[in-house]
Design a protein around this motif. Structure first.
Motif, short mmCIF file in Angstrom:
data_model
loop_
_atom_site.label_atom_id
_atom_site.label_comp_id
_atom_site.label_asym_id
_atom_site.label_seq_id
_atom_site.Cartn_x
_atom_site.Cartn_y
_atom_site.Cartn_z
N LYS A 164 0.85 -1.19 0.00
CA LYS A 164 0.00 0.00 0.00
C LYS A 164 0.88 1.24 0.00
O LYS A 164 2.10 1.16 0.19
N GLU A 165 0.25 2.40 -0.22
CA GLU A 165 1.00 3.64 -0.27
C GLU A 165 1.75 3.88 1.04
O GLU A 165 1.22 3.66 2.13
N GLY A 166 2.98 4.31 0.92
CA GLY A 166 3.80 4.62 2.07
C GLY A 166 4.65 3.47 2.58
O GLY A 166 5.50 3.69 3.45
N ASP A 167 4.43 2.26 2.08
CA ASP A 167 5.22 1.12 2.54
C ASP A 167 6.66 1.25 2.05
O ASP A 167 6.91 1.57 0.89
N ALA A 168 7.60 0.99 2.93
CA ALA A 168 9.02 0.92 2.58
C ALA A 168 9.35 -0.55 2.32
O ALA A 168 9.28 -1.37 3.23
N LEU A 169 9.69 -0.87 1.09
CA LEU A 169 9.87 -2.26 0.68
C LEU A 169 11.30 -2.51 0.23
O LEU A 169 11.94 -1.63 -0.35
N PRO A 170 11.80 -3.72 0.46
CA PRO A 170 13.10 -4.09 -0.12
C PRO A 170 12.94 -4.45 -1.59
O PRO A 170 11.82 -4.67 -2.07
N GLN A 171 14.05 -4.54 -2.27
CA GLN A 171 14.01 -4.93 -3.67
C GLN A 171 13.51 -6.36 -3.80
O GLN A 171 13.92 -7.26 -3.09
N GLY A 172 12.57 -6.57 -4.72
CA GLY A 172 12.01 -7.90 -4.94
C GLY A 172 10.77 -8.20 -4.13
O GLY A 172 10.19 -9.28 -4.30
N ALA A 173 10.34 -7.27 -3.28
CA ALA A 173 9.12 -7.51 -2.50
C ALA A 173 7.90 -7.49 -3.42
O ALA A 173 7.83 -6.69 -4.36
N PRO A 174 6.91 -8.37 -3.20
CA PRO A 174 5.73 -8.40 -4.08
C PRO A 174 4.87 -7.15 -3.91
O PRO A 174 4.66 -6.68 -2.79
N LEU A 175 4.39 -6.63 -5.03
CA LEU A 175 3.49 -5.47 -5.03
C LEU A 175 2.05 -5.90 -5.25
O LEU A 175 1.17 -5.59 -4.45
N PHE A 176 1.81 -6.59 -6.35
CA PHE A 176 0.47 -7.12 -6.62
C PHE A 176 0.62 -8.34 -7.51
O PHE A 176 1.71 -8.63 -8.04
N GLU A 177 -0.48 -9.06 -7.69
CA GLU A 177 -0.43 -10.34 -8.38
C GLU A 177 -1.54 -10.41 -9.42
O GLU A 177 -2.68 -10.01 -9.17
N ILE A 178 -1.17 -10.91 -10.61
CA ILE A 178 -2.10 -11.10 -11.72
C ILE A 178 -2.60 -12.54 -11.71
O ILE A 178 -1.88 -13.47 -11.30
N ASP A 179 -3.83 -12.75 -12.16
CA ASP A 179 -4.39 -14.10 -12.26
C ASP A 179 -3.49 -14.96 -13.17
O ASP A 179 -3.29 -14.66 -14.35
N ALA A 180 -2.94 -16.04 -12.62
CA ALA A 180 -1.95 -16.86 -13.34
C ALA A 180 -2.42 -18.29 -13.52
O ALA A 180 -1.59 -19.19 -13.69
N ARG A 181 -3.72 -18.55 -13.52
CA ARG A 181 -4.19 -19.93 -13.64
C ARG A 181 -3.82 -20.53 -14.99
O ARG A 181 -3.40 -21.70 -15.08
N VAL A 182 -3.93 -19.75 -16.05
CA VAL A 182 -3.56 -20.26 -17.38
C VAL A 182 -2.06 -20.56 -17.44
O VAL A 182 -1.64 -21.60 -17.97
N HIS A 183 -1.27 -19.70 -16.86
CA HIS A 183 0.18 -19.90 -16.88
C HIS A 183 0.58 -21.10 -16.02
O HIS A 183 1.52 -21.83 -16.37
N ARG A 184 -0.14 -21.33 -14.92
CA ARG A 184 0.16 -22.52 -14.11
C ARG A 184 -0.20 -23.79 -14.87
O ARG A 184 0.50 -24.81 -14.76
N ALA A 185 -1.30 -23.76 -15.62
CA ALA A 185 -1.65 -24.93 -16.43
C ALA A 185 -0.60 -25.18 -17.50
O ALA A 185 -0.20 -26.33 -17.75
N ASN A 186 -0.11 -24.11 -18.13
CA ASN A 186 0.98 -24.27 -19.10
C ASN A 186 2.23 -24.83 -18.44
O ASN A 186 2.96 -25.62 -19.05
N LEU A 187 2.47 -24.43 -17.20
CA LEU A 187 3.62 -24.95 -16.47
C LEU A 187 3.49 -26.45 -16.24
O LEU A 187 4.47 -27.21 -16.41
N MET A 188 2.31 -26.92 -15.88
CA MET A 188 2.12 -28.35 -15.66
C MET A 188 2.32 -29.13 -16.96
O MET A 188 2.95 -30.20 -16.97
N GLN A 189 1.82 -28.59 -18.08
CA GLN A 189 2.03 -29.26 -19.36
C GLN A 189 3.51 -29.31 -19.72
O GLN A 189 4.01 -30.33 -20.21
N ALA A 190 4.20 -28.21 -19.48
CA ALA A 190 5.64 -28.18 -19.79
C ALA A 190 6.40 -29.16 -18.91
O ALA A 190 7.34 -29.82 -19.38
#
Length: 333
Positions: free
Chosen positions: A55-81
């Motif tokens: 959220k606004e004002g948070d002091a974060l280290p490099q690599g800290a997660p900000l937000f996440e996109i729906d990745a169900r399709v990409h996870r299915a592709n990962l299982m196939q791979a």
């Protein structure tokens, strides 16, 4: 008319205007910014936002997660791979076992070739001996014919053994060529697996640097557009220390000296001030964007931008706030 023409009382301003602390100085308008400059964070994968981790004002280290996109399709592709990579690895291992068996068979055939060659040498020696004996009438014609037949039979056996050895060698070469094809397929499957893992990882947008979240323009359930949208999804920057970007009019640019004393006064309360430390000058002169509306100000005015660091860590300024800056300079000639 006489009653209206009376002296009006002078009202002192609530706060004194910003004053120049130096005998001769360059005055400019400054904009507070992070020392890393403002970083507009975007996403490489478009999709619906399913989680917000900052959220606004948070002091974060490099690599800290900000937000996440729906990745169900990409996870299915990962299982196939992963399944394709596992199948390719199993097929390669099975072919390696076949190659090992074929090489063992080839070695056995090579032993048979050596045995056939030895048998041929013995039969050839018997043939030569019985021919000599038959020439002196010391051996019968029947024994000579038997020796000749044994010699021809040994020649045929040796040729067959050599043909079998050549066939076994060629079979090993065919299997090795198939192994090269399977190895290439396995590498391709591994590359697809690595790409699928990267896609899953990219679904989580992370902080590109250690700093503070200045603005969050993503909401849960909204669709985040990939690329560089007109309104950045997240603004970040390192605010320790703060920098001030000063616009110096082009007519005063030649009077600026690196390392000269500089002071920033807070707009709205000029009594709050902080010394500035020179950082750098951006040598490209750009058009002035902030116009004050003064009678001597031209629309085509260009400014030189100088970057200073705020020396006082307690200076109560926010990123994006304007300040009045005075830089000590030699008098105008």
């Amino acid at each position: 008319i006489a009653s209206a023409d009376r002296a009006r009382p002078l009202i002192a301003p609530a706060l004194p205007p910003p004053s120049n602390p130096f005998v001769s100085a360059i005055a400019g308008s400054g904009l507070v910014e992070p020392s890393s400059e403002i970083v507009a964070v975007a996403t490489e994968l478009g999709g619906v936002v399913v989680a917000i981790h900052a959220k606004e004002g948070d002091a974060l280290p490099q690599g800290a997660p900000l937000f996440e996109i729906d990745a169900r399709v990409h996870r299915a592709n990962l299982m196939q791979a992963e399944a394709r990579e596992a199948n390719a690895t199993a097929a390669l291992a099975r072919l390696d076992r076949q190659i090992a068996q074929q090489r063992a068979a080839s070695a056995q055939v090579a032993t048979g070739v050596a045995s056939a060659a030895a048998e041929r040498e013995r039969a050839e020696a018997d043939r030569a001996r019985f021919q000599e004996l038959a020439r002196n009438d010391s051996a019968s014609r029947q024994r000579l014919d038997g020796a000749l037949a044994d010699s021809r039979r040994a020649d045929a056996s040796l040729q067959g053994a050599r043909a079998g050895a050549e066939a076994a060698r060629r079979q090993v070469e065919v299997l090795e060529a198939q192994r090269a094809e399977l190895e290439a397929a396995r590498l391709e499957a591994a590359a697809s697996l690595a790409r699928a893992r990267v896609d899953v990882e990219r679904a989580t947008v992370r902080a590109p640097l250690a700093g503070r979240v200045l603005q969050m323009n993503v909401r849960l359930g909204e669709f985040a557009v990939a690329g560089a949208p007109a309104t950045p999804l997240v603004l970040m920057g390192n605010v320790s220390p703060l920098h001030v970007r000063v616009d110096i009019d082009e007519v005063d640019a030649q009077r600026l000296r690196p390392g000269a004393k500089a002071l920033a006064r807070l707009r709205g309360d000029s009594r709050v001030a902080s010394d500035l430390a020179f950082v750098r000058v951006e040598p490209y002169v750009v058009p002035k964007r902030s116009l004050t509306g003064g009678t001597s100000e031209r629309v085509d005015t260009r400014v030189l931008q100088a970057i200073y660091a705020v020396a006082d860590p307690a200076f109560p300024a926010f990123v994006g706030q304007q300040v009045d800056v005075f830089v000590e300079a030699a008098p105008r000639r």
